[in-house]
Scaffold this motif. Structure first.
Motif, short mmCIF file in Angstrom:
data_model
loop_
_atom_site.label_atom_id
_atom_site.label_comp_id
_atom_site.label_asym_id
_atom_site.label_seq_id
_atom_site.Cartn_x
_atom_site.Cartn_y
_atom_site.Cartn_z
N ALA A 1 0.84 -1.21 0.00
CA ALA A 1 0.00 0.00 0.00
C ALA A 1 0.88 1.26 0.00
N PHE A 2 2.01 1.18 0.67
CA PHE A 2 2.94 2.32 0.72
C PHE A 2 3.53 2.61 -0.67
N HIS A 3 3.76 1.56 -1.45
CA HIS A 3 4.36 1.75 -2.78
C HIS A 3 3.36 2.23 -3.82
N GLY B 1 3.46 13.83 -8.72
CA GLY B 1 3.07 13.99 -7.31
C GLY B 1 3.91 13.19 -6.33
N ASN B 2 4.91 12.50 -6.81
CA ASN B 2 5.69 11.61 -5.94
C ASN B 2 6.78 12.40 -5.21
N ARG B 3 6.37 13.06 -4.14
CA ARG B 3 7.27 14.00 -3.45
C ARG B 3 8.48 13.29 -2.87
N ALA B 4 8.29 12.08 -2.35
CA ALA B 4 9.41 11.36 -1.73
C ALA B 4 10.47 11.02 -2.79
N SER B 5 10.00 10.53 -3.93
CA SER B 5 10.95 10.14 -4.97
C SER B 5 11.65 11.37 -5.56
N ILE B 6 10.88 12.46 -5.72
CA ILE B 6 11.49 13.69 -6.24
C ILE B 6 12.53 14.21 -5.24
N GLY C 1 16.83 7.67 5.84
CA GLY C 1 18.04 8.07 5.11
C GLY C 1 18.77 6.92 4.43
N TYR C 2 18.24 5.69 4.54
CA TYR C 2 18.92 4.55 3.92
C TYR C 2 18.94 4.68 2.39
N MET C 3 17.83 5.18 1.82
CA MET C 3 17.77 5.27 0.36
C MET C 3 18.66 6.41 -0.15
N ARG C 4 18.78 7.45 0.66
CA ARG C 4 19.69 8.55 0.30
C ARG C 4 21.12 8.01 0.24
N ALA D 1 12.61 1.37 -4.56
CA ALA D 1 11.59 1.47 -3.50
C ALA D 1 12.24 1.02 -2.20
N VAL D 2 11.74 1.58 -1.10
CA VAL D 2 12.21 1.19 0.23
C VAL D 2 11.14 0.31 0.87
N GLY D 3 11.51 -0.57 1.77
CA GLY D 3 10.51 -1.29 2.57
C GLY D 3 9.90 -0.29 3.55
N PRO E 1 0.59 4.47 -5.64
CA PRO E 1 0.64 3.99 -7.03
C PRO E 1 1.99 4.26 -7.69
N TRP E 2 3.04 4.39 -6.91
CA TRP E 2 4.29 4.88 -7.48
C TRP E 2 5.15 3.78 -8.09
N ALA E 3 5.12 2.60 -7.48
CA ALA E 3 6.04 1.54 -7.93
C ALA E 3 5.42 0.20 -7.58
C1 COA Z 1 11.05 7.25 -2.71
C2 COA Z 1 11.46 6.36 -1.55
C3 COA Z 1 12.35 5.26 -2.06
C4 COA Z 1 12.26 7.23 -0.54
O1 COA Z 1 12.64 6.36 0.52
P1 COA Z 1 13.01 6.94 1.97
O2 COA Z 1 13.38 5.80 2.83
O3 COA Z 1 11.96 7.85 2.47
O4 COA Z 1 14.30 7.81 1.62
P2 COA Z 1 15.26 8.57 2.63
O5 COA Z 1 14.84 8.39 4.05
O6 COA Z 1 16.64 8.21 2.25
O7 COA Z 1 14.95 10.08 2.26
C5 COA Z 1 15.32 10.66 1.01
C6 COA Z 1 14.74 12.05 0.92
O8 COA Z 1 13.32 11.95 0.64
C7 COA Z 1 12.61 12.77 1.56
N1 COA Z 1 11.30 12.18 1.73
C8 COA Z 1 11.01 10.90 2.04
N2 COA Z 1 9.69 10.73 2.10
C9 COA Z 1 9.13 11.93 1.80
C10 COA Z 1 7.80 12.39 1.67
N3 COA Z 1 6.76 11.58 1.87
N4 COA Z 1 7.59 13.69 1.33
C11 COA Z 1 8.62 14.52 1.11
N5 COA Z 1 9.92 14.14 1.21
C12 COA Z 1 10.16 12.87 1.55
C13 COA Z 1 13.45 12.74 2.80
O9 COA Z 1 13.15 13.83 3.67
C14 COA Z 1 14.84 12.85 2.22
O10 COA Z 1 15.11 14.19 1.85
P3 COA Z 1 16.41 14.95 2.44
O11 COA Z 1 17.59 14.15 1.93
O12 COA Z 1 16.29 16.30 1.82
O13 COA Z 1 16.26 14.90 3.92
C15 COA Z 1 10.22 5.78 -0.80
O14 COA Z 1 9.38 6.85 -0.41
C16 COA Z 1 9.43 4.78 -1.61
O15 COA Z 1 9.79 3.61 -1.66
N6 COA Z 1 8.34 5.23 -2.23
C17 COA Z 1 7.44 4.32 -2.96
C18 COA Z 1 8.08 3.77 -4.22
C19 COA Z 1 8.53 4.87 -5.17
O16 COA Z 1 7.98 5.97 -5.20
N7 COA Z 1 9.55 4.55 -5.97
C20 COA Z 1 10.09 5.48 -6.95
C21 COA Z 1 9.30 5.46 -8.20
S1 COA Z 1 9.91 6.71 -9.34
#
Ligand code: COA
Length: 189
Positions: free
Chosen positions: A42-44, A142-147, A113-116, A104-106, A46-48
């Motif tokens: 569910a966390f992944h 809209g994928n703020r985390a990935s961006i 910060g593991y993915m960073r 993607a992260v678990g 609709p991104w991945a």
């Molecule tokens: C994208 C993803 C891998 C990031 O994993 P993560 O474990 O949160 O990554 P990190 O903890 O290393 O953080 C990396 C950066 O993302 C930011 N971030 C993480 N989740 C965020 C969110 N929901 N909104 C905004 N920023 C976010 C962190 O603050 C960090 O930024 P910083 O370096 O400026 O502090 C994870 O959210 C994920 O698996 N998402 C679903 C699958 C996906 O989107 N895959 C990519 C498809 S293109």
């Protein structure tokens, strides 16, 4: 970033100085990997999407034997737990050497910060070991985390029309983010 012995033996592809290393997936990872990805479904969305059963995981291992597919597990140094994955696929070798990056992260390991750390290792592997010219990531707007992850690692948004890619059975708008080897080298001295 340096090559080093893994705590469990064998050789890491690249290893950070502190928390995370990358290695190729093995068939024996199926149980741990798929249970992490099932719990993250569910966390992944609709991104991945990621293999959530052993059949799909075995197919992923088979894919990773291809020369145009590099699969990398991000593992925590402290306990060897699999925390996430990165795929360089397809790797396109023509007049330039490009690859698409997916990840993607678990869920239970998110925002630590593991993915960073991991993406830095992937880029080191891509530009140093694989001698790629460019790595691209297609990210839904809209994928703020990935961006945040990609832009934090130095990817920039390309000036190109949005593209449509099928993820989880649906066609979705994507932006192209990229990093050239020259840009990576400028960042890493
Ligand atoms: C994208 C993803 C891998 C990031 O994993 P993560 O474990 O949160 O990554 P990190 O903890 O290393 O953080 C990396 C950066 O993302 C930011 N971030 C993480 N989740 C965020 C969110 N929901 N909104 C905004 N920023 C976010 C962190 O603050 C960090 O930024 P910083 O370096 O400026 O502090 C994870 O959210 C994920 O698996 N998402 C679903 C699958 C996906 O989107 N895959 C990519 C498809 S293109």
């Amino acid at each position: 970033v340096r090559g080093a012995r893994l705590p469990t033996g064998g050789r890491a592809i690249a290893v950070s100085t502190h928390r995370v290393y990358l290695r190729a997936p093995r068939l024996t990872d199926g149980g741990e990997f798929t249970s992490l990805m099932r719990a993250s479904r569910a966390f992944h969305r609709p991104w991945a999407s990621a293999p959530t059963d052993v059949g799909r995981f075995d197919a992923y291992i088979a894919d990773s034997a291809r020369t145009d597919f590099v699969a990398l597990l991000a593992c925590r140094i402290e306990d060897d737990a699999i925390v996430g994955f990165f795929n360089l696929s397809p790797i396109l070798i023509g007049s330039t050497r490009n690859a698409y990056l997916g990840y993607a992260v678990g869920k239970k390991y998110a925002r630590k910060g593991y993915m960073r750390d991991g993406i830095e290792l992937v880029l080191h592997h891509a530009f140093v070991d694989l001698a790629l010219d460019c790595v691209e990531a297609n990210i839904q707007p809209g994928n703020r985390a990935s961006i945040a992850l990609a832009s934090g690692a130095g990817f920039r948004l390309d000036d190109c029309p949005p593209r449509y890619l099928k993820i989880g059975g649906q066609w979705r708008d994507h932006e192209r983010w990229s990093m050239a080897a020259t840009e990576w080298r400028a960042r890493h001295g």
